[in-house]
Design a protein around this motif. Structure first.
Motif, PDB file in Angstrom:
ATOM      1  N   ILE A  99      22.108  -1.741  68.458  1.00  0.00           N
ATOM      2  CA  ILE A  99      21.815  -0.311  68.433  1.00  0.00           C
ATOM      3  C   ILE A  99      23.002   0.488  68.957  1.00  0.00           C
ATOM      4  O   ILE A  99      23.393   1.506  68.388  1.00  0.00           O
ATOM      5  CB  ILE A  99      20.560  -0.008  69.279  1.00  0.00           C
ATOM      6  CG1 ILE A  99      19.338  -0.710  68.669  1.00  0.00           C
ATOM      7  CG2 ILE A  99      20.322   1.491  69.377  1.00  0.00           C
ATOM      8  CD1 ILE A  99      18.108  -0.655  69.545  1.00  0.00           C
ATOM      9  N   TYR A 100      23.596   0.000  70.033  1.00  0.00           N
ATOM     10  CA  TYR A 100      24.709   0.729  70.630  1.00  0.00           C
ATOM     11  C   TYR A 100      25.949   0.702  69.731  1.00  0.00           C
ATOM     12  O   TYR A 100      26.757   1.640  69.747  1.00  0.00           O
ATOM     13  CB  TYR A 100      25.023   0.171  72.015  1.00  0.00           C
ATOM     14  CG  TYR A 100      23.927   0.475  73.001  1.00  0.00           C
ATOM     15  CD1 TYR A 100      23.851   1.730  73.603  1.00  0.00           C
ATOM     16  CD2 TYR A 100      22.949  -0.459  73.301  1.00  0.00           C
ATOM     17  CE1 TYR A 100      22.829   2.028  74.487  1.00  0.00           C
ATOM     18  CE2 TYR A 100      21.923  -0.175  74.186  1.00  0.00           C
ATOM     19  CZ  TYR A 100      21.864   1.070  74.777  1.00  0.00           C
ATOM     20  OH  TYR A 100      20.854   1.374  75.644  1.00  0.00           O
ATOM     21  N   ASN A 101      26.109  -0.353  68.958  1.00  0.00           N
ATOM     22  CA  ASN A 101      27.206  -0.404  67.988  1.00  0.00           C
ATOM     23  C   ASN A 101      27.048   0.719  66.959  1.00  0.00           C
ATOM     24  O   ASN A 101      28.001   1.447  66.648  1.00  0.00           O
ATOM     25  CB  ASN A 101      27.218  -1.773  67.301  1.00  0.00           C
ATOM     26  CG  ASN A 101      28.358  -1.910  66.303  1.00  0.00           C
ATOM     27  OD1 ASN A 101      29.460  -1.426  66.519  1.00  0.00           O
ATOM     28  ND2 ASN A 101      28.080  -2.577  65.194  1.00  0.00           N
ATOM     29  N   ILE A 102      25.837   0.871  66.444  1.00  0.00           N
ATOM     30  CA  ILE A 102      25.585   1.939  65.474  1.00  0.00           C
ATOM     31  C   ILE A 102      25.670   3.303  66.144  1.00  0.00           C
ATOM     32  O   ILE A 102      26.193   4.271  65.563  1.00  0.00           O
ATOM     33  CB  ILE A 102      24.223   1.727  64.791  1.00  0.00           C
ATOM     34  CG1 ILE A 102      24.294   0.501  63.882  1.00  0.00           C
ATOM     35  CG2 ILE A 102      23.805   2.968  64.010  1.00  0.00           C
ATOM     36  CD1 ILE A 102      23.048   0.194  63.116  1.00  0.00           C
ATOM     37  N   LEU A 103      25.201   3.396  67.379  1.00  0.00           N
ATOM     38  CA  LEU A 103      25.294   4.654  68.103  1.00  0.00           C
ATOM     39  C   LEU A 103      26.761   5.057  68.282  1.00  0.00           C
ATOM     40  O   LEU A 103      27.128   6.223  68.132  1.00  0.00           O
ATOM     41  CB  LEU A 103      24.600   4.535  69.460  1.00  0.00           C
ATOM     42  CG  LEU A 103      24.574   5.803  70.325  1.00  0.00           C
ATOM     43  CD1 LEU A 103      23.891   6.946  69.595  1.00  0.00           C
ATOM     44  CD2 LEU A 103      23.867   5.516  71.657  1.00  0.00           C
ATOM     45  N   GLY A 104      27.600   4.080  68.579  1.00  0.00           N
ATOM     46  CA  GLY A 104      29.026   4.369  68.704  1.00  0.00           C
ATOM     47  C   GLY A 104      29.596   4.911  67.407  1.00  0.00           C
ATOM     48  O   GLY A 104      30.370   5.874  67.407  1.00  0.00           O
ATOM     49  N   GLU A 118      31.629   5.195  75.025  1.00  0.00           N
ATOM     50  CA  GLU A 118      30.632   4.678  75.963  1.00  0.00           C
ATOM     51  C   GLU A 118      29.657   3.742  75.260  1.00  0.00           C
ATOM     52  O   GLU A 118      29.306   2.670  75.782  1.00  0.00           O
ATOM     53  CB  GLU A 118      29.879   5.845  76.599  1.00  0.00           C
ATOM     54  CG  GLU A 118      28.936   5.449  77.722  1.00  0.00           C
ATOM     55  CD  GLU A 118      28.321   6.659  78.379  1.00  0.00           C
ATOM     56  OE1 GLU A 118      27.177   6.997  78.000  1.00  0.00           O
ATOM     57  OE2 GLU A 118      28.970   7.261  79.249  1.00  0.00           O
ATOM     58  N   ALA A 119      29.226   4.118  74.053  1.00  0.00           N
ATOM     59  CA  ALA A 119      28.273   3.291  73.313  1.00  0.00           C
ATOM     60  C   ALA A 119      28.898   1.962  72.895  1.00  0.00           C
ATOM     61  O   ALA A 119      28.281   0.892  73.038  1.00  0.00           O
ATOM     62  CB  ALA A 119      27.760   4.048  72.087  1.00  0.00           C
ATOM     63  N   TYR A 120      30.128   2.002  72.378  1.00  0.00           N
ATOM     64  CA  TYR A 120      30.791   0.755  71.983  1.00  0.00           C
ATOM     65  C   TYR A 120      30.988  -0.160  73.191  1.00  0.00           C
ATOM     66  O   TYR A 120      30.754  -1.372  73.121  1.00  0.00           O
ATOM     67  CB  TYR A 120      32.144   1.066  71.337  1.00  0.00           C
ATOM     68  CG  TYR A 120      32.080   1.499  69.891  1.00  0.00           C
ATOM     69  CD1 TYR A 120      31.366   0.752  68.953  1.00  0.00           C
ATOM     70  CD2 TYR A 120      32.750   2.639  69.451  1.00  0.00           C
ATOM     71  CE1 TYR A 120      31.325   1.135  67.619  1.00  0.00           C
ATOM     72  CE2 TYR A 120      32.711   3.027  68.119  1.00  0.00           C
ATOM     73  CZ  TYR A 120      31.992   2.279  67.210  1.00  0.00           C
ATOM     74  OH  TYR A 120      31.943   2.648  65.891  1.00  0.00           O
ATOM     75  N   LYS A 121      31.415   0.410  74.306  1.00  0.00           N
ATOM     76  CA  LYS A 121      31.618  -0.406  75.502  1.00  0.00           C
ATOM     77  C   LYS A 121      30.310  -1.048  75.968  1.00  0.00           C
ATOM     78  O   LYS A 121      30.292  -2.202  76.406  1.00  0.00           O
ATOM     79  CB  LYS A 121      32.211   0.450  76.626  1.00  0.00           C
ATOM     80  CG  LYS A 121      33.689   0.766  76.465  1.00  0.00           C
ATOM     81  CD  LYS A 121      34.204   1.534  77.675  1.00  0.00           C
ATOM     82  CE  LYS A 121      35.706   1.728  77.614  1.00  0.00           C
ATOM     83  NZ  LYS A 121      36.221   2.492  78.785  1.00  0.00           N
ATOM     84  N   TRP A 122      29.231  -0.288  75.858  1.00  0.00           N
ATOM     85  CA  TRP A 122      27.935  -0.821  76.288  1.00  0.00           C
ATOM     86  C   TRP A 122      27.483  -1.946  75.363  1.00  0.00           C
ATOM     87  O   TRP A 122      26.937  -2.950  75.815  1.00  0.00           O
ATOM     88  CB  TRP A 122      26.905   0.298  76.343  1.00  0.00           C
ATOM     89  CG  TRP A 122      25.582  -0.114  76.923  1.00  0.00           C
ATOM     90  CD1 TRP A 122      24.369  -0.046  76.330  1.00  0.00           C
ATOM     91  CD2 TRP A 122      25.360  -0.657  78.216  1.00  0.00           C
ATOM     92  NE1 TRP A 122      23.387  -0.521  77.157  1.00  0.00           N
ATOM     93  CE2 TRP A 122      23.977  -0.902  78.337  1.00  0.00           C
ATOM     94  CE3 TRP A 122      26.183  -0.967  79.290  1.00  0.00           C
ATOM     95  CZ2 TRP A 122      23.400  -1.443  79.478  1.00  0.00           C
ATOM     96  CZ3 TRP A 122      25.612  -1.509  80.443  1.00  0.00           C
ATOM     97  CH2 TRP A 122      24.234  -1.740  80.520  1.00  0.00           C
TER      98      TRP A 122
END
Length: 645
Positions: A99-104, A118-122
């Motif tokens: 999810i965070y990959n897509i959010l990034g 921040e999203a990619y790092k998470w």
């Protein structure tokens, strides 16, 4: 997640409020956000452990249906909606790196850099082996001009998954952005080894080959990309540029017109098409293409520069007013002001408003010189290095590998010295093909200069065979082919050594006119940095003249020197002497050189389509009060009778 700029205390307060409100998923996500920044934060660790024990929505496993729903929204192209859905799902499934990959990605597409990073790092924090997220993160860093930061991220991705073609491609793009071109090529090759039908990698590799002047390889890659993705307008534009540089203007135009029909909002397509049409002498069609650019972006500086000389007289005042307004606007980027300043300088010169012309030219030159990156080798170092090799006779033994061909005709000299005019006259002859400005000799000479006295006969044959192959491939059965690269004056010694029967024509012009003509023209390359500073320009001109004098000493009668002023004063007499030097019979058609239908890819594109005119002789005198640094810097004794008084 809380806002990217929130403090730990603000995030902690938001997490506690979410927990009290029963929004366990959001609370978990916020506590995890705190621990990303402060892994030992005891309050966050205890609260997170307590919530995870409670279970509930925060621990429900995400299903494939959930993932598919998110991807479907993303593929719809509504990135704001996709971000909203991703954020909602992140609260429900805070442990899902997918999810965070897509959010990034969605945050990046919406221009929210902090949230994207921040999203990619998470995503990578949740799954340190998530190479897709690493690849996307690295690619995004390149997009926001942080290529140096992208390289280690992408290196880690290809280390963890060596057969991941996309990561290799993205690493190649990052290396190219930091000017490590050998490494870029290596990773493009690896991407295509693992995914031979990867059109984007073919396109990127073709672009790099084009940068390295490997037009044959670039054309092959672009064509291969279009075999896989026939409607890829980026590859079409790139192929059109290579074909145009190779003299295939008709095919280039056809491809670019197809690209324009497929994507009528792509500015680069219309810019490239307009340039090619102008180079081919189709000025009305070129103007039409440039107008389409301005329909999309009325302030496109490069297009305004290119089109100003083509617009009808009744429209010119309005265009000039628009350019002047942009040029004076503090908000206009400096590199745009460079384009606009050169356009205004040329316009005001035609109006005989010389002071106003120089003000614009001087500002444009200063801005561009300040923006140029440092060169790996200074001009002085290049002059000294090459001259030193021949002063020491380092290449004497290479004569045994010389080629007897008399096909090459090298027209060289300072830029803006009349090389385009001389080439056009020669190429009008029925026994001659004009190949334009080829980088081939310089590219093939580089390893020989690097090796110096260690260069072998095999190295020399690589030069001669490679050069003739590139020179002749589009020439048909003509006797001579003209290579009009001005900078080949650096290579006269090597040319004379390895092509003893080649003809070498050096154009000589009053250095005050010559240098000022350089100063008032924009060159779309970083190579001519000396061109934008009067002192540097004078020094370069002096070094050029000293080098040509040295070639005459080392290789007597190897170079035919033609005076620009003599040519424009008595075109027929000078043309007859020129053809006699080349061993060609006289043809009256050479006096009508301006009617020759061939593409011209130089700053002289419009001049060579006109009859010879003499107004450029002593034109520097109109700007004499502003050119004292240049004039004082020129060595009058060195230039001898080249000065026209």
């Amino acid at each position: 997640m809380a806002g990217a700029g929130a403090t730990i205390k603000q995030v902690l307060d938001a997490a506690e409020q979410a927990a009290k409100a029963g929004d366990v998923a959001r609370a978990v996500a916020l506590y995890r956000q705190i621990l990303t920044k402060a892994p030992k934060h005891s309050k966050a660790k205890k609260a997170l452990a307590r919530l995870e024990k409670q279970g509930g929505a925060a621990n429900r496993a995400m299903t494939q249906a959930d993932a598919n729903a998110l991807v479907q929204v993303l593929n719809g192209g509504d990135f704001a909606r996709a971000r909203q859905v991703a954020e909602e799902m992140a609260r429900a499934f805070p442990n899902e790196p997918f999810i965070y990959n897509i959010l990034g990605y969605t945050c990046g597409m919406l221009g929210d850099q902090k949230a994207a990073i921040e999203a990619y790092k998470w995503a990578i924090k949740l799954n340190p082996n998530f190479v897709e997220a690493m690849s996307n993160y690295g690619s995004y860093l390149v997009q926001i001009d942080r290529a140096a930061d992208a390289v280690p991220v992408l290196q880690k991705a290809v280390t963890k998954k060596p057969d991941y073609a996309e990561a290799h491609h993205n690493l190649g793009v990052a290396y190219a952005a930091v000017d490590q071109l050998d490494k870029a090529m290596q990773h493009y090759d690896l991407a295509l080894r693992h995914a031979p039908r990867y059109a984007n990698a073919l396109n990127s590799r073709g672009s790099l080959k084009s940068t390295l002047n490997d037009r044959i390889g670039a054309e092959a890659d672009f064509r291969a990309a279009l075999q896989i993705a026939p409607n890829d307008t980026g590859a079409m534009v790139n192929l059109g540029g290579v074909l145009s540089a190779d003299g295939k203007s008709s095919e280039a135009t056809e491809i670019l017109e197809k690209a324009a029909a497929l994507d009528p909002r792509n500015i680069e397509t219309f810019v490239q098409l307009g340039i090619i049409l102008n180079e081919s002498g189709r000025n009305e069609a070129a103007l039409s293409s440039f107008r389409k650019v301005l329909e999309i972006n009325p302030n496109h500086a490069k297009t305004l520069r290119l089109m100003l000389g083509l617009v009808p007289a009744e429209e010119r005042a309005g265009v000039v007013e628009h350019i002047q307004r942009l040029f004076e606007d503090p908000a206009t980027p400096d590199l745009d002001k460079v384009q606009l300043g050169f356009a205004l300088g040329e316009h005001y010169e035609k109006q005989a408003a010389y002071e106003q012309s120089f003000v614009c030219l001087d500002q444009a030159n200063r801005l561009y010189r300040a923006a140029l990156p440092p060169m790996p080798q200074s001009d002085d170092e290049k002059f000294d290095r090459i001259t030193g090799l021949f002063d020491s006779d380092a290449f004497a033994k290479l004569k045994d590998a010389s080629d007897p061909s008399d096909a090459p005709v090298f027209v060289l000299g300072m830029m803006r010295s009349g090389t385009s005019l001389v080439e056009q006259i020669i190429a009008t002859h029925s026994a001659v093909y004009g190949a334009g400005e080829l980088n081939t000799a310089t590219d093939l000479a580089r390893p020989l200069y690097d090796k110096g006295s260690r260069a072998t006969l095999a190295d020399a044959r690589t030069f001669t065979e490679g050069y003739l192959r590139d020179l002749l491939r589009n020439a048909g059965d003509v006797r001579h082919v003209v290579d009009k690269m001005p900078g080949n004056f650096f290579n006269v010694g090597l040319i004379r050594t390895l092509f003893p029967n080649a003809k070498i024509v050096n154009t000589v012009r009053d250095p005050r006119d010559n240098c000022f003509s350089i100063y008032k023209n924009f060159f779309d390359t970083y190579a001519h940095q000396y061109a934008y500073d009067q002192g540097e320009l004078a020094r370069f001109a002096n070094r050029y003249k000293a080098m040509m004098n040295r070639w005459d000493e080392l290789f007597p009668d190897a170079v035919y020197h033609i005076r620009y002023e003599s040519l424009v004063t008595d075109q027929e007499a000078e043309s007859r002497k020129l053809l006699a030097y080349l061993g060609l019979p006289w043809e009256d058609s050479v006096l009508e050189f301006h009617k020759t239908e061939r593409a011209v890819r130089t700053a002289s594109v419009n001049q060579v389509r006109q009859k010879i005119y003499r107004s450029s002789v002593k034109s520097w005198q109109n700007y004499e009060p502003y050119l004292q640094e240049l004039i004082d810097g020129l060595d009058r004794e060195l230039w001898g009778d080249a000065f026209v008084d």
